[in-house]
Each structure stands twice: as C-alpha cells, then as structure tokens.
Design a protein around this motif. Structure first.
Motif, PDB file in Angstrom:
ATOM      1  N   GLU A 220       0.828  -1.201   0.000  1.00 44.43           N
ATOM      2  CA  GLU A 220       0.000   0.000   0.000  1.00 44.43           C
ATOM      3  C   GLU A 220       0.869   1.260   0.000  1.00 44.43           C
ATOM      4  N   ASP A 221       1.953   1.257   0.803  1.00 40.18           N
ATOM      5  CA  ASP A 221       2.844   2.413   0.852  1.00 40.18           C
ATOM      6  C   ASP A 221       3.525   2.657  -0.491  1.00 40.18           C
ATOM      7  N   LEU A 222       3.875   1.595  -1.194  1.00 34.62           N
ATOM      8  CA  LEU A 222       4.542   1.741  -2.491  1.00 34.62           C
ATOM      9  C   LEU A 222       3.595   2.359  -3.517  1.00 34.62           C
ATOM     10  N   GLY A 223       2.352   1.934  -3.511  1.00 31.40           N
ATOM     11  CA  GLY A 223       1.391   2.531  -4.429  1.00 31.40           C
ATOM     12  C   GLY A 223       1.090   3.977  -4.073  1.00 31.40           C
ATOM     13  N   TRP A 224       1.017   4.271  -2.783  1.00 39.20           N
ATOM     14  CA  TRP A 224       0.697   5.627  -2.322  1.00 39.20           C
ATOM     15  C   TRP A 224       1.760   6.620  -2.764  1.00 39.20           C
ATOM     16  N   VAL A 225       3.035   6.261  -2.602  1.00 36.11           N
ATOM     17  CA  VAL A 225       4.110   7.193  -2.945  1.00 36.11           C
ATOM     18  C   VAL A 225       4.208   7.410  -4.456  1.00 36.11           C
ATOM     19  N   CYS A 226       3.618   6.499  -5.242  1.00 29.86           N
ATOM     20  CA  CYS A 226       3.609   6.640  -6.701  1.00 29.86           C
ATOM     21  C   CYS A 226       2.403   7.403  -7.227  1.00 29.86           C
ATOM     22  N   ALA A 227       1.435   7.690  -6.367  1.00 30.05           N
ATOM     23  CA  ALA A 227       0.211   8.336  -6.831  1.00 30.05           C
ATOM     24  C   ALA A 227       0.511   9.706  -7.431  1.00 30.05           C
ATOM     25  N   ARG A 228      -0.206  10.052  -8.470  1.00 31.61           N
ATOM     26  CA  ARG A 228       0.042  11.298  -9.202  1.00 31.61           C
ATOM     27  C   ARG A 228      -0.143  12.537  -8.337  1.00 31.61           C
ATOM     28  N   ALA A 229      -1.026  12.486  -7.356  1.00 31.58           N
ATOM     29  CA  ALA A 229      -1.281  13.652  -6.509  1.00 31.58           C
ATOM     30  C   ALA A 229      -0.025  14.132  -5.810  1.00 31.58           C
ATOM     31  N   TRP A 230       0.905  13.221  -5.540  1.00 29.99           N
ATOM     32  CA  TRP A 230       2.114  13.568  -4.780  1.00 29.99           C
ATOM     33  C   TRP A 230       3.289  13.917  -5.693  1.00 29.99           C
ATOM     34  N   ARG A 231       3.055  14.019  -6.992  1.00 37.72           N
ATOM     35  CA  ARG A 231       4.101  14.462  -7.923  1.00 37.72           C
ATOM     36  C   ARG A 231       4.045  15.971  -8.136  1.00 37.72           C
ATOM     37  N   PHE A 232       2.956  16.596  -7.757  1.00 38.22           N
ATOM     38  CA  PHE A 232       2.795  18.045  -7.814  1.00 38.22           C
ATOM     39  C   PHE A 232       3.173  18.614  -9.180  1.00 38.22           C
ATOM     40  N   GLY A 233       2.641  17.968 -10.215  1.00 38.82           N
ATOM     41  CA  GLY A 233       2.814  18.447 -11.577  1.00 38.82           C
ATOM     42  C   GLY A 233       4.059  17.968 -12.279  1.00 38.82           C
ATOM     43  N   ALA A 234       4.961  17.294 -11.582  1.00 41.84           N
ATOM     44  CA  ALA A 234       6.186  16.788 -12.210  1.00 41.84           C
ATOM     45  C   ALA A 234       5.925  15.417 -12.831  1.00 41.84           C
ATOM     46  N   ALA A 235       6.755  15.037 -13.790  1.00 40.89           N
ATOM     47  CA  ALA A 235       6.522  13.806 -14.542  1.00 40.89           C
ATOM     48  C   ALA A 235       7.022  12.528 -13.872  1.00 40.89           C
ATOM     49  N   PRO A 236       8.206  12.510 -13.247  1.00 39.86           N
ATOM     50  CA  PRO A 236       8.707  11.236 -12.703  1.00 39.86           C
ATOM     51  C   PRO A 236       7.710  10.583 -11.754  1.00 39.86           C
ATOM     52  N   GLU A 237       7.663   9.268 -11.801  1.00 39.74           N
ATOM     53  CA  GLU A 237       6.564   8.511 -11.201  1.00 39.74           C
ATOM     54  C   GLU A 237       6.563   8.485  -9.673  1.00 39.74           C
ATOM     55  N   VAL A 238       7.713   8.654  -9.065  1.00 39.92           N
ATOM     56  CA  VAL A 238       7.819   8.549  -7.608  1.00 39.92           C
ATOM     57  C   VAL A 238       8.017   9.945  -7.016  1.00 39.92           C
ATOM     58  N   GLY A 239       6.928  10.566  -6.629  1.00 40.72           N
ATOM     59  CA  GLY A 239       6.996  11.879  -6.016  1.00 40.72           C
ATOM     60  C   GLY A 239       7.492  12.981  -6.915  1.00 40.72           C
ATOM     61  N   GLY A 240       7.610  12.703  -8.213  1.00 37.42           N
ATOM     62  CA  GLY A 240       8.167  13.685  -9.127  1.00 37.42           C
ATOM     63  C   GLY A 240       9.677  13.651  -9.197  1.00 37.42           C
ATOM     64  N   TYR A 241      10.307  12.654  -8.537  1.00 38.22           N
ATOM     65  CA  TYR A 241      11.766  12.616  -8.435  1.00 38.22           C
ATOM     66  C   TYR A 241      12.433  11.543  -9.289  1.00 38.22           C
ATOM     67  N   GLY A 242      11.797  10.382  -9.400  1.00 38.22           N
ATOM     68  CA  GLY A 242      12.464   9.281 -10.078  1.00 38.22           C
ATOM     69  C   GLY A 242      11.473   8.219 -10.523  1.00 38.22           C
ATOM     70  N   SER A 243      12.013   7.101 -10.953  1.00 41.15           N
ATOM     71  CA  SER A 243      11.205   6.037 -11.551  1.00 41.15           C
ATOM     72  C   SER A 243      10.798   4.984 -10.532  1.00 41.15           C
ATOM     73  N   ARG A 244       9.797   4.212 -10.905  1.00 43.44           N
ATOM     74  CA  ARG A 244       9.415   3.074 -10.079  1.00 43.44           C
ATOM     75  C   ARG A 244      10.570   2.092  -9.948  1.00 43.44           C
ATOM     76  N   GLU A 245      11.372   1.935 -11.006  1.00 39.32           N
ATOM     77  CA  GLU A 245      12.505   1.021 -10.952  1.00 39.32           C
ATOM     78  C   GLU A 245      13.490   1.423  -9.864  1.00 39.32           C
ATOM     79  N   GLU A 246      13.718   2.731  -9.696  1.00 35.18           N
ATOM     80  CA  GLU A 246      14.610   3.194  -8.635  1.00 35.18           C
ATOM     81  C   GLU A 246      14.005   2.923  -7.263  1.00 35.18           C
ATOM     82  N   LEU A 247      12.705   3.162  -7.135  1.00 30.40           N
ATOM     83  CA  LEU A 247      12.016   2.867  -5.881  1.00 30.40           C
ATOM     84  C   LEU A 247      12.132   1.391  -5.542  1.00 30.40           C
ATOM     85  N   PHE A 248      11.881   0.535  -6.533  1.00 34.73           N
ATOM     86  CA  PHE A 248      11.916  -0.907  -6.311  1.00 34.73           C
ATOM     87  C   PHE A 248      13.327  -1.389  -5.985  1.00 34.73           C
TER      88      PHE A 248
END
Length: 450
Positions: A220-248
């Motif tokens: 659940e935490d992994l999906g939450w941090v990837c949600a678009r609402a927390w990217r604040f308009g930026a493109a990268p998938e994880v908080g607007g900072y990086g990719s899911r691959e980096e998170l994983f």
C-alpha cells in the motif's frame, strides 16, 4: 504585525520542557493537526497537536508508538521528546519533538536549483526507508488498527456519506476484479509521500506525520508514494523525483524482495480512490461543523482530481490542456435584478484582496489566504461552466437510461452496467473532467518534464 499566540500555550510548553519558550508560531503545514515551532533550552522544537476542539488522544498515542518503533528500526525520524494528552495545559493531545533543518514543501524540492543535486537520489531512498518501516514487527505497535481488507474498508468509508459517485463505483469495480493475492501484514506508514518527508542535502532527513499508520499490506505504501497527486505536476513517477525502478531497487536492497510492478500499480489506483475518500472525510469536518475551515472545505472539491488520477492509472482517460474559464465572461441571465458589482465581480474583488493586498501576519494565515482565494476562483469558474455542464450531464445520464447519478452509481456497482462498457466509461470520464475543469483546470494538463 505578528500572529497572536495564546499565553497559556507558551506557558504550558515552558513547563513541559523546563525552559522559557521563545519564537512560538504556528506553521502552515498540517490540515488535520496543528504544527507549532519554537525555541527552548537552546534548541529548536516542534509541537504537533490535535485541534483543541477535535481531540483524538488514542490517535496521538498510536503516533507516538510509531515514532518509538521507527527510531529503534533506524528509520530517519525526529527525536520524540514528550507526548501527552493535553491535560498539562497544552490543550489537546500532542507530540513534542526536535526541530530538524531541511525542506518539506514539494514545489521548492521539485523545482528549486537549491535541491537539484539531491533530487536524483530520493526515489531509491524512498524504497530503502519503506523497506525499513515494513521490517518493523507489528507487535511493537500494538495500538495500531489492522486493515485486513483495505478495499472493503475503503468502500464502506465512501458509502457512509451516501453520496453517489459513479467514477468511484467504476474504480471500485475494477479494483475488486483485479485484487492481488495477500501478503503477510506489516507496519504501513499510510501517508509516505512528497510533503511528509523532510529533505536535506543528504536526502531524506526524517519521515513525518504517522497519524494514518496501520497494520496491513506493505505494498500500500509503495502505491501511495507513486500516486500522481504527490508528484505536484512533475513527470517522474515517484513523487516527481524518479522512476518506479529506482524505488523498487531501493526496496529490494533493504528487504531482499523485488516488488511486483503490476501489484504496485493496483495499489496506486487504490491510492487514488483512498485520497478521494480522505478528501471527503476532511471536507466533512467543515461541513459537519466540527471544525470550520476553508482548507477542509476546499478539499471537498479535490475529490474529482483523485478520480481523474484513478482513471488515468487505469488507462481510461488522458491528460488534456484546458483553458481556465475564469478568464472568460459569465453567461448573462435575464432579468438582472441586482446592481453591479455582479456576483462574479464581487468574488473577483475579494480574490484580488486575498492574493495581492492582504498582508498575512504569519505563514499559516498566508497559506489559508491562498486557499480562500482558490475557493473563490472555483466559485467563479462554476458561474461560467455550471449551467452548461448540468445540461450536458443530464444528457449523458439519459443516454445511459439513468435518472440521476445515484442510479448510475448503483447500476455500475451491481453490474447492471458493465464497468468496461465504452459508453459508461465515456460518461464517467466526461463528468470527472467537467468537475476538474471547475476545481482546478491545470490539473488536467500533462506533467512537467524535467
């Protein structure tokens, strides 16, 4: 001009810390709880307390429990100095912790050159820290609720308001049909995201705001941090900072487990639906009268943003560039029986005052002034778009053989209408897009590329 701080709070904190209190002021952060900063005994401190009119002692005790368990597990977290029920004069249940240097505001972290060097490291760090959190034995946090069936719990929370939302029913149907196999329960932070993480030059300095922590599915935490609402308009998938691959990769380094991308995607859709329900819960605090707040009120208009994000994650809609209707004229209704300024002109005048003329006494008031100005702008957009949108919405319902949203939601929920039917999806998509066009048309646009 300075903000007025209750003498009783300053005196109570001085007794708690055993030293005189200086520079006590409320921070802008915190929709559900108050956050205060002050100095005492030669160090910077932060008070996090419930609003005095809405005390939740059990919830604050759970959060204190999480702080202590996280510190033992090596999760970066502020030192917890005290926790109380407010009977010592603080006024409501609270946590008292050290104040750490760093930044939490997403617009600054995502766009300022000051944080350019640290941004590329954050997505992997998020994964590593979540791995440490999920390794905590749930027995160390016995007060926490256990969410054994998060989807059913979420649907019940939504249904409790008795407000039909066809988009939510469509998303719930899709989630129910593709539910992943369960895994052993773990400590779930519940709100691990951009905005609740203090960042300094080394990366994540501290994980904040544990009030939504529970025991459940760690993914659940992994999906939450990837949600678009927390990217604040930026493109990268994880908080607007990086990719899911980096998170994983960070998560695997900490746990030895590589997350399944499709399962995390399911939890990302769930996160969108959950954020929609949280927005409605927060809005009810204002609507129900327990905590009158323009901040809570405006959250009710963000539900459509979360629905839009869920449809995006499911591949059922696309970004769109929509001109802000507030720049256009208001349809004239005859006869005009009131003098000028018109309703729109009055709203425009107050909006301009809040944004350009008001000199707020403190950061919290400045933030709320912006929220209030946004609320008035939403009203001005609805003046322009609302009449035509209502006509179009009735036509969509009629085409589906439904009298209202309640009937459409019920027929999606019970399967009388297919959740993947193109006419159903098109109607839901159009309705959500119309609502976002009023609430925040920029939210529909493609993300910023950096």
């Amino acid at each position: 001009m300075t903000a007025v701080v209750p003498d009783s709070l300053s005196d109570a904190l001085a007794r708690v810390v055993g030293a005189p209190v200086t520079d006590l002021h409320r921070l802008s952060a915190g929709a559900s709880r108050e956050t205060w900063s002050f100095d005492a005994g030669g160090r910077g401190l932060v008070l996090r307390r419930d609003p005095p009119e809405v005390p939740e002692p059990e919830g604050m005790a759970r959060e204190a429990e999480c702080f202590r368990a996280a510190a033992r597990a090596g999760v970066p977290i502020p030192e917890l100095l005290a926790a109380g029920d407010g009977s010592d004069g603080v006024g409501s249940p609270y946590l008292l912790m050290e104040r750490l240097a760093g930044e939490t505001l997403p617009p600054r972290l995502l766009r300022s050159e000051r944080w350019a060097a640290v941004r590329p490291r954050l997505a992997r760090q998020f994964g590593e820290i979540l791995g440490r959190i999920h390794a905590i034995d749930p027995a160390e946090v016995p007060r926490l609720e256990h969410h054994t069936d998060a989807l059913t719990l979420l649907r019940e929370s939504h249904a409790a308001f008795g407000e039909p939302r066809p988009a939510m029913e469509l998303v719930f149907r899709r989630l129910a049909e593709t539910r992943p196999d369960p895994v052993p329960p773990a400590l779930v932070h519940g709100d691990f995201r951009n905005g609740n993480l203090l960042v300094d030059d080394s990366g994540v300095r501290a994980v904040l705001d544990w009030e939504l922590a529970h025991v459940g599915d760690p993914r659940e935490d992994l999906g939450w941090v990837c949600a678009r609402a927390w990217r604040f308009g930026a493109a990268p998938e994880v908080g607007g900072y990086g990719s899911r691959e980096e998170l994983f990769a960070g998560y695997e380094a900490a746990t030895g487990v590589r997350p399944d991308p499709e399962v995390v995607r399911w939890w990302e859709v769930f996160a969108c639906a959950r954020w929609a329900v949280i927005c409605r819960i927060q809005a009810e605090r204002h609507l129900g009268g327990s905590e009158r707040s323009v901040e809570m009120a405006v959250l009710g208009r963000r539900i459509a943003e979360a629905e839009h994000d869920a449809l995006l994650a499911l591949g059922l809609t696309e970004p769109a560039v929509v001109a802000d209707p507030v720049r256009g004229p208001v349809p004239v209704e005859e006869p005009v029986v009131h003098d000028r300024p018109s309703v729109d002109e009055l709203l425009e005048a107050v909006t301009g005052f809040l944004r350009e003329e008001l000199v707020p006494p403190d950061p919290r008031t400045a933030y709320l002034a912006k929220v209030a100005a946004n609320a008035l702008t939403i009203a001005r957009r609805e003046l322009r778009l609302g009449p035509a949108q209502r006509v179009e919405h009735r036509a969509r319902l009629h085409a589906l053989g439904c009298a209202d949203d309640g009937e459409l939601a019920a027929r999606i929920r019970d399967g009388a209408l297919p959740a993947d039917g193109p006419d159903v999806v098109a109607a839901v998509r159009a309705s959500v897009t119309a609502q976002v066009a009023v609430a925040n048309p920029r939210y529909l646009a493609p993300p910023h590329r950096t």
